[in-house]
Design a protein around this motif. Structure first.
Motif, short mmCIF file in Angstrom:
data_model
loop_
_atom_site.label_atom_id
_atom_site.label_comp_id
_atom_site.label_asym_id
_atom_site.label_seq_id
_atom_site.Cartn_x
_atom_site.Cartn_y
_atom_site.Cartn_z
N ARG A 11 0.82 -1.22 0.00
CA ARG A 11 0.00 0.00 0.00
C ARG A 11 0.85 1.26 0.00
N GLN A 12 1.85 1.32 0.87
CA GLN A 12 2.64 2.55 0.94
C GLN A 12 3.40 2.79 -0.36
N GLY A 13 3.93 1.74 -0.95
CA GLY A 13 4.61 1.87 -2.23
C GLY A 13 3.66 2.31 -3.33
N ALA A 14 2.44 1.80 -3.30
CA ALA A 14 1.44 2.18 -4.30
C ALA A 14 1.06 3.66 -4.14
N ALA A 17 3.89 5.75 -5.48
CA ALA A 17 3.87 5.72 -6.95
C ALA A 17 2.76 6.62 -7.48
N LEU A 18 1.59 6.56 -6.84
CA LEU A 18 0.47 7.41 -7.24
C LEU A 18 0.84 8.88 -7.07
N MET A 19 1.50 9.22 -5.97
CA MET A 19 1.90 10.60 -5.73
C MET A 19 2.86 11.10 -6.82
N ARG A 20 3.84 10.28 -7.18
CA ARG A 20 4.77 10.66 -8.25
C ARG A 20 4.04 10.83 -9.58
N PHE A 21 3.11 9.91 -9.87
CA PHE A 21 2.32 9.98 -11.09
C PHE A 21 1.50 11.27 -11.14
N LEU A 22 0.83 11.58 -10.03
CA LEU A 22 0.00 12.78 -9.98
C LEU A 22 0.84 14.04 -10.13
N MET A 42 -8.38 10.23 -0.89
CA MET A 42 -9.40 9.30 -1.38
C MET A 42 -8.79 7.92 -1.62
N ALA A 43 -7.59 7.88 -2.18
CA ALA A 43 -6.92 6.61 -2.45
C ALA A 43 -6.68 5.85 -1.14
N ARG A 44 -6.19 6.55 -0.12
CA ARG A 44 -5.98 5.90 1.18
C ARG A 44 -7.29 5.40 1.77
N PHE A 45 -8.34 6.20 1.63
CA PHE A 45 -9.65 5.81 2.14
C PHE A 45 -10.14 4.53 1.46
N ILE A 46 -10.01 4.48 0.14
CA ILE A 46 -10.44 3.30 -0.60
C ILE A 46 -9.66 2.07 -0.16
N LEU A 47 -8.34 2.20 -0.03
CA LEU A 47 -7.52 1.06 0.37
C LEU A 47 -7.81 0.63 1.81
N ASP A 48 -8.16 1.57 2.66
CA ASP A 48 -8.38 1.25 4.07
C ASP A 48 -9.79 0.76 4.38
N THR A 49 -10.69 0.79 3.43
CA THR A 49 -12.07 0.40 3.70
C THR A 49 -12.56 -0.72 2.79
N PHE A 71 -10.45 0.68 -9.05
CA PHE A 71 -9.39 1.54 -8.50
C PHE A 71 -8.10 0.74 -8.31
N THR A 72 -8.18 -0.45 -7.74
CA THR A 72 -6.98 -1.26 -7.50
C THR A 72 -6.30 -1.60 -8.81
N GLN A 73 -7.07 -1.88 -9.83
CA GLN A 73 -6.48 -2.21 -11.13
C GLN A 73 -5.72 -1.02 -11.70
N VAL A 74 -6.30 0.17 -11.61
CA VAL A 74 -5.62 1.37 -12.11
C VAL A 74 -4.39 1.65 -11.27
N LEU A 75 -4.50 1.52 -9.95
CA LEU A 75 -3.37 1.76 -9.07
C LEU A 75 -2.23 0.78 -9.36
N ALA A 76 -2.56 -0.47 -9.61
CA ALA A 76 -1.53 -1.47 -9.96
C ALA A 76 -0.84 -1.08 -11.27
#
Length: 78
Positions: A11-14, A17-22, A42-49, A71-76
């Motif tokens: 999760r933290q690595g993802a 990576a999302l932060m660098r992408f954004l 929002m990404a953290r919320f989705i992963l945590d729930t 969301f997980t597929q896009v994040l991957a």
């Protein structure tokens, strides 16, 4: 597979990576009308729930992302 639902994506690595992408594709700290910080929250919320049911019991997924989640597929991919 209840044991390994996208657990290969730390999760933290993802999130990093999302932060660098954004940051790479943002204009004035935003993607469209959303601030990078809001997208990351929002990404953290989705992963945590992420919850699922198995044998009539509810479980909260604490590692990785939910299999089949758009969301997980896009994040991957990011």
């Amino acid at each position: 597979d209840v044991k390994d639902l996208y657990t290969m994506i730390p999760r933290q690595g993802a999130i990093l990576a999302l932060m660098r992408f954004l940051e790479k594709y943002a204009k004035h700290g935003k993607i469209g009308t959303l601030a990078i910080d809001h997208i990351l929250r929002m990404a953290r919320f989705i992963l945590d729930t992420n919850y699922f049911v198995y044998n009539n019991k509810y479980y909260r997924q604490i590692r990785g992302g939910a299999m089949g989640s758009a969301f997980t597929q896009v994040l991957a991919n990011i």
